[in-house]
Write a protein that holds these residues in place. Structure first.
Motif, mmCIF file in Angstrom:
data_model
loop_
_atom_site.group_PDB
_atom_site.id
_atom_site.type_symbol
_atom_site.label_atom_id
_atom_site.label_comp_id
_atom_site.label_asym_id
_atom_site.label_seq_id
_atom_site.Cartn_x
_atom_site.Cartn_y
_atom_site.Cartn_z
ATOM 1 N N VAL A 140 29.950 -72.389 76.098
ATOM 2 C CA VAL A 140 28.767 -72.211 76.946
ATOM 3 C C VAL A 140 27.778 -71.250 76.292
ATOM 4 N N VAL A 141 28.265 -70.101 75.862
ATOM 5 C CA VAL A 141 27.387 -69.110 75.250
ATOM 6 C C VAL A 141 26.840 -69.609 73.915
ATOM 7 N N VAL A 187 15.137 -69.597 92.386
ATOM 8 C CA VAL A 187 16.570 -69.626 92.687
ATOM 9 C C VAL A 187 16.841 -70.773 93.646
ATOM 10 N N ILE A 188 17.733 -71.665 93.249
ATOM 11 C CA ILE A 188 18.129 -72.805 94.082
ATOM 12 C C ILE A 188 19.634 -72.704 94.297
ATOM 13 N N VAL A 189 20.039 -72.592 95.566
ATOM 14 C CA VAL A 189 21.445 -72.416 95.903
ATOM 15 C C VAL A 189 21.870 -73.529 96.847
ATOM 16 N N ASP A 190 23.009 -74.130 96.589
ATOM 17 C CA ASP A 190 23.604 -75.100 97.497
ATOM 18 C C ASP A 190 25.111 -74.897 97.489
ATOM 19 N N LYS A 191 25.823 -75.803 98.156
ATOM 20 C CA LYS A 191 27.273 -75.634 98.284
ATOM 21 C C LYS A 191 28.005 -75.816 96.948
ATOM 22 N N ASP A 192 27.351 -76.512 96.003
ATOM 23 C CA ASP A 192 28.002 -76.765 94.709
ATOM 24 C C ASP A 192 27.760 -75.648 93.699
ATOM 25 N N GLY A 193 26.826 -74.749 93.973
ATOM 26 C CA GLY A 193 26.555 -73.670 93.039
ATOM 27 C C GLY A 193 25.115 -73.211 93.137
ATOM 28 N N ALA A 194 24.653 -72.600 92.065
ATOM 29 C CA ALA A 194 23.298 -72.061 92.039
ATOM 30 C C ALA A 194 22.627 -72.400 90.714
ATOM 31 N N THR A 195 21.301 -72.610 90.800
ATOM 32 C CA THR A 195 20.474 -72.830 89.618
ATOM 33 C C THR A 195 19.367 -71.786 89.622
ATOM 34 N N ILE A 196 19.273 -71.031 88.530
ATOM 35 C CA ILE A 196 18.261 -69.982 88.418
ATOM 36 C C ILE A 196 17.333 -70.342 87.267
ATOM 37 N N ASN A 197 16.067 -70.574 87.581
ATOM 38 C CA ASN A 197 15.068 -70.890 86.567
ATOM 39 C C ASN A 197 14.229 -69.650 86.281
ATOM 40 N N VAL A 198 14.202 -69.263 85.008
ATOM 41 C CA VAL A 198 13.441 -68.093 84.583
ATOM 42 C C VAL A 198 12.242 -68.580 83.771
ATOM 43 N N MET A 199 11.012 -68.326 84.231
ATOM 44 C CA MET A 199 9.801 -68.723 83.535
ATOM 45 C C MET A 199 9.462 -67.679 82.479
ATOM 46 N N ALA A 221 8.054 -71.428 78.459
ATOM 47 C CA ALA A 221 9.342 -72.119 78.555
ATOM 48 C C ALA A 221 10.003 -71.766 79.877
ATOM 49 N N VAL A 222 11.018 -72.569 80.209
ATOM 50 C CA VAL A 222 11.836 -72.342 81.406
ATOM 51 C C VAL A 222 13.291 -72.253 80.960
ATOM 52 N N VAL A 223 13.929 -71.131 81.262
ATOM 53 C CA VAL A 223 15.355 -70.953 80.947
ATOM 54 C C VAL A 223 16.138 -71.277 82.214
ATOM 55 N N GLU A 224 16.938 -72.323 82.136
ATOM 56 C CA GLU A 224 17.720 -72.783 83.287
ATOM 57 C C GLU A 224 19.147 -72.263 83.170
ATOM 58 N N ILE A 225 19.566 -71.486 84.163
ATOM 59 C CA ILE A 225 20.903 -70.898 84.188
ATOM 60 C C ILE A 225 21.676 -71.547 85.329
ATOM 61 N N LEU A 226 22.842 -72.113 85.023
ATOM 62 C CA LEU A 226 23.641 -72.844 85.998
ATOM 63 C C LEU A 226 24.915 -72.071 86.320
ATOM 64 N N LEU A 227 25.216 -71.978 87.621
ATOM 65 C CA LEU A 227 26.448 -71.351 88.110
ATOM 66 C C LEU A 227 27.162 -72.338 89.027
ATOM 67 N N THR A 284 30.574 -68.978 88.400
ATOM 68 C CA THR A 284 30.923 -68.921 86.976
ATOM 69 C C THR A 284 29.813 -69.585 86.172
ATOM 70 N N LEU A 285 29.425 -68.957 85.098
ATOM 71 C CA LEU A 285 28.355 -69.492 84.256
ATOM 72 C C LEU A 285 28.809 -70.788 83.585
ATOM 73 N N THR A 286 28.066 -71.865 83.810
ATOM 74 C CA THR A 286 28.436 -73.173 83.240
ATOM 75 C C THR A 286 27.434 -73.706 82.218
ATOM 76 N N GLY A 287 26.245 -73.124 82.161
ATOM 77 C CA GLY A 287 25.289 -73.621 81.178
ATOM 78 C C GLY A 287 23.994 -72.838 81.193
ATOM 79 N N ILE A 288 23.379 -72.717 79.995
ATOM 80 C CA ILE A 288 22.069 -72.082 79.838
ATOM 81 C C ILE A 288 21.255 -72.962 78.899
ATOM 82 N N THR A 289 20.128 -73.430 79.379
ATOM 83 C CA THR A 289 19.291 -74.314 78.587
ATOM 84 C C THR A 289 17.855 -73.799 78.601
ATOM 85 N N THR A 290 17.218 -73.787 77.428
ATOM 86 C CA THR A 290 15.826 -73.358 77.307
ATOM 87 C C THR A 290 14.960 -74.582 77.076
ATOM 88 N N ASN A 291 14.028 -74.837 77.993
ATOM 89 C CA ASN A 291 13.140 -75.990 77.922
ATOM 90 C C ASN A 291 11.705 -75.518 77.690
#
Length: 251
Positions: free
Chosen positions: A68-69, A94-106, A114-120, A125-132
């Motif tokens: 992941v890192v 910040v988008i939160v639902d029952k399956d986890g959370a998505t944090i978008n950093v502009m 760019a937008v850094v998308e952080i998935l929990l 638990t950190l599952t992914g970080i993607t820079t778009n």
């Protein structure tokens, strides 16, 4: 007119009500996961600072075992080629639902944003970080055109190579013959000595009937063998060598 204003007012109330319901649902989901919006933003900023520091100090090899890192570092390093220099963080989502959370950093950069998308996951638990990287419409169209040209060019190059290979099929046998030393040569006439047939050999035999002494001797021998007193009873017309040791007279 009053009815229209009443309907419009009810619609606006419904829209605000749905928004409030959506926020309430997000808050309940956040509460269920045990995370608040402020906590999520702080966590995202810390993660982004860590990623930036690792890439700037070129320590990516130390995190090669963490998939992941490692993927997050690779994504950020690739995006920095288009972002330019990092300037600041402009906003969060910040988008939160029952399956986890998505944090978008502009993120704001000198060349592109760019937008850094952080998935929990649901266990935070950190599952992914993607820079778009954010591109303008003109840049997207340019990239699409370049990709199309590159794809079509590759296809044409492959077709040309295939046609050249097919055209070489005529030359390949000649090249093989040249390397193996096989050269085509014109056939030359070969002289053959043929022995004359027995009949031809007999035809060229010397005529001995003019040798009167030999004729007389042979005639006398024939007469003696036949018990005749003279040679008047036959005439010697030809003389030739017999195939056997026995004499044979021709009358």
């Amino acid at each position: 007119m009053k009815k229209r204003l009443l309907v419009l007012g009810m619609a606006i109330i419904c829209i605000f009500g749905m928004t409030a319901c959506g926020k309430a649902a997000d808050e309940s989901a956040a509460n269920a996961l045990g995370i608040t919006e402020e906590g999520a933003i702080n966590y995202a900023d810390q993660v982004l600072d860590s990623v930036r520091t690792i890439v700037e100090q070129e320590m990516q090899d130390q995190y090669a075992n963490d998939a992941v890192v490692s993927a997050a570092l690779t994504s950020w390093a690739s995006a920095m080629e288009d972002i330019g220099e990092f300037k600041s963080v402009t906003d969060h989502e910040v988008i939160v639902d029952k399956d986890g959370a998505t944090i978008n950093v502009m993120v704001e950069g000198t060349d592109h944003d760019a937008v850094v998308e952080i998935l929990l996951d649901d266990q935070l638990t950190l599952t992914g970080i993607t820079t778009n990287v954010k591109y303008s419409m003109g840049e997207l169209m340019e990239k699409a055109a370049l990709n199309t040209i590159l794809g079509m060019g590759t296809v044409f190059v492959v077709l040309i190579l295939i046609s050249l290979i097919i055209s070489c099929f005529v030359v390949i046998p000649k090249i093989q013959d040249a390397f193996t030393g096989k050269k085509k040569e014109t056939a030359e006439p070969v002289s053959v000595l043929v022995a004359p047939a027995p009949a031809a050999a007999a035809a060229v035999e010397e005529d001995l009937t003019d040798d009167y002494e030999l004729v007389a001797v042979i005639a006398a021998a024939i007469a003696a063998s036949e018990g005749a007193a003279s040679t008047d009873g036959f005439v010697v017309r030809s003389i030739r060598r017999a195939n056997t040791n026995k004499w044979k007279a021709n009358y």
